[in-house]
Design a protein around this motif. Structure first.
Motif, PDB file in Angstrom:
ATOM      1  N   GLN A  22       7.741  40.007   9.265  1.00 13.62           N
ATOM      2  CA  GLN A  22       6.566  40.518   8.551  1.00 13.62           C
ATOM      3  C   GLN A  22       6.971  41.354   7.333  1.00 13.62           C
ATOM      4  O   GLN A  22       6.494  41.141   6.213  1.00 13.62           O
ATOM      5  CB  GLN A  22       5.696  41.371   9.483  1.00 13.62           C
ATOM      6  N   LEU A  26       6.336  40.391   3.392  1.00 15.71           N
ATOM      7  CA  LEU A  26       5.428  41.174   2.542  1.00 15.71           C
ATOM      8  C   LEU A  26       6.172  41.808   1.366  1.00 15.71           C
ATOM      9  O   LEU A  26       5.685  41.809   0.227  1.00 15.71           O
ATOM     10  CB  LEU A  26       4.708  42.242   3.373  1.00 15.71           C
ATOM     11  N   THR A  60       3.108  33.337   4.399  1.00 19.05           N
ATOM     12  CA  THR A  60       2.130  34.003   3.536  1.00 19.05           C
ATOM     13  C   THR A  60       1.726  35.317   4.197  1.00 19.05           C
ATOM     14  O   THR A  60       1.967  35.507   5.397  1.00 19.05           O
ATOM     15  CB  THR A  60       0.872  33.123   3.383  1.00 19.05           C
ATOM     16  N   PRO A  61       1.082  36.218   3.453  1.00 18.88           N
ATOM     17  CA  PRO A  61       0.626  37.458   4.073  1.00 18.88           C
ATOM     18  C   PRO A  61      -0.282  37.188   5.272  1.00 18.88           C
ATOM     19  O   PRO A  61      -0.200  37.875   6.289  1.00 18.88           O
ATOM     20  CB  PRO A  61      -0.143  38.162   2.948  1.00 18.88           C
ATOM     21  N   GLU A  62      -1.111  36.151   5.179  1.00 20.20           N
ATOM     22  CA  GLU A  62      -2.018  35.821   6.287  1.00 20.20           C
ATOM     23  C   GLU A  62      -1.222  35.424   7.529  1.00 20.20           C
ATOM     24  O   GLU A  62      -1.554  35.797   8.642  1.00 20.20           O
ATOM     25  CB  GLU A  62      -2.948  34.652   5.911  1.00 20.20           C
ATOM     26  N   ARG A  65       0.390  38.589   9.113  1.00 19.00           N
ATOM     27  CA  ARG A  65      -0.415  39.815   9.183  1.00 19.00           C
ATOM     28  C   ARG A  65      -0.347  40.512  10.543  1.00 19.00           C
ATOM     29  O   ARG A  65      -0.113  41.693  10.626  1.00 19.00           O
ATOM     30  CB  ARG A  65      -1.871  39.502   8.823  1.00 19.00           C
ATOM     31  N   ASN A  66      -0.541  39.748  11.617  1.00 21.08           N
ATOM     32  CA  ASN A  66      -0.714  40.396  12.924  1.00 21.08           C
ATOM     33  C   ASN A  66       0.412  40.100  13.891  1.00 21.08           C
ATOM     34  O   ASN A  66       0.165  39.798  15.052  1.00 21.08           O
ATOM     35  CB  ASN A  66      -2.044  39.921  13.520  1.00 21.08           C
TER      36      ASN A  66
END
Ligand code: F6P
Length: 362
Positions: A22, A26, A60-62, A65-66
């Motif tokens: 992550q 990012l 991708t950031p998506e 993300r989690n």
């Protein structure tokens, strides 16, 4: 000039891998770089036909993300995936090794990948270092629940493993006491006894057996007999071995390191015989690698991921990011993989054991 980087995860998984992915993703995207994840070590590049997405996945950031609180790795991993020595099984049980590193170098060119962030333990970082020496721009990130990598005070995954092992040992006290039994718990720790030592001390074990201090079974039995407690808990690292004896090997397979296991059962049977007390054994094994990373492992993973991108931005290569409190620094991969960080037999934790009358089998 970097435009596109790749990330891969290699070797046994460890809680905190997704946090690294992550943060690196990012941080790289903030610099305007594209990020690509390679499936299962180098397999996504070497055998793309085995993957519905072609073995490479755009991060991708998506997508990230989690994930920092999740165990495992969204990219998948392998611990027999050395591109410099790919093992092929031939009919009749024979095996041959191929060097497929050229294909990896070529694929980086073909896919326009300017650098690699390789997240792994000693094996994966050794492979990453070999690619760095061949001219690939590489930054390593240290991972292993065993915490046996040199040059970094901590690897992520270790604290999660220690916390879980401690909770398990805590739970064993009441059942061991109720039955007046000896319970021998086996934890991972191939070359280094860090997990066994830390969890054993935190979990109030009576004895801890680690690879760095070969044990004498008679001394262990004597300690259990003379302890003023109706039950005993022994914690054994999988790589612990008796004086003049061998580690317990579960299986040998071409192209991968031998699988260790069975030390707890072996010790339980022997101490039962020597003490006349009933004994049981259990293996925590891969439970230690699973689950959600504890906060420190998330923070470490996120810090390492961000630091790896910063190192690439500074133009570094052939290095590993490392925790050297209070900083995350860059150390040469050559140095990081040259030695293992094993438990010093005269170190503080060992002294703590001796002060607490925890037997180390010596
Ligand atoms: O990550 C290192 C380690 O935890 C060792 O302690 C253990 O020997 C090894 O992984 C087991 O890996 P696997 O069973 O996944 O091959």
């Amino acid at each position: 000039m970097i435009r596109r980087i790749a990330i891969n995860t290699g070797g046994g998984d460890a809680p905190g891998l997704n946090a690294v992915i992550q943060a690196a993703t990012l941080a790289a995207i903030r610099l305007g770089w594209e990020v690509v994840g390679i499936r299962e070590g180098y397999s996504g590049i070497l055998d793309p036909q085995n993957y519905p997405d072609g073995g490479l996945v755009r991060l991708t950031p998506e997508m990230v993300r989690n994930i920092s609180h999740l165990g495992g790795t969204i990219l998948g991993t392998v611990n027999k995936g050395n591109p410099f020595k790919v093992t092929e099984s031939l009919p009749g049980g024979m095996t041959v090794e191929h060097d497929r590193s050229d294909e990896v170098m070529q694929a980086f060119q073909t896919h326009g990948l300017d650098a690699l962030i390789a997240i792994g333990g000693d094996g994966s970082l050794t492979i990453a270092n070999s690619f760095a020496k061949r001219g690939l721009r590489v930054v390593g990130v240290p991972k292993t629940i065993d915490n046996d990598l040199a040059s970094t005070v901590l690897t992520f995954g270790f604290q999660t493993a220690v916390s879980f092992a401690t909770e398990c040992i805590d739970r064993l006290h009441s059942t061991a006491e109720s039955h007046r039994r000896i319970i021998v718990v086996e934890v991972m720790g191939r070359y280094a006894g860090w997990i066994a030592l830390n969890a054993g001390i935190a979990g109030r074990a009576d004895a801890i057996l680690i690879p760095e201090i070969p044990y004498c079974i008679d001394k262990l039995a004597q300690h259990i007999r003379t302890r003023n407690r109706p039950y005993s808990i022994v914690v054994a690292a999988e790589g612990a071995k008796p004086l003049d004896g061998q580690v317990s090997v579960l299986a040998r397979e071409a192209g991968r390191q031998e699988r260790l296991g069975g030390i707890a059962d072996r010790v339980a049977r022997q101490v039962e015989q020597l003490t006349g007390k009933e004994a049981r054994s259990l293996v925590l094994g891969h439970l230690l690698r699973g689950g959600s990373p504890v906060a420190i492992d998330r923070i470490l993973g996120l810090s390492f991921g961000a630091a790896a991108v910063a190192a690439l931005q500074r133009g570094e290569s052939g290095i590993m990011v490392a925790l050297q409190p209070p900083h995350v620094k860059s150390v040469p991969l050559d140095e990081a993989i040259s030695t293992m960080k094993v438990v010093p037999p005269d170190g503080d934790l060992v002294s703590t054991c001796r002060a607490l009358d925890i037997c180390l089998g010596d």
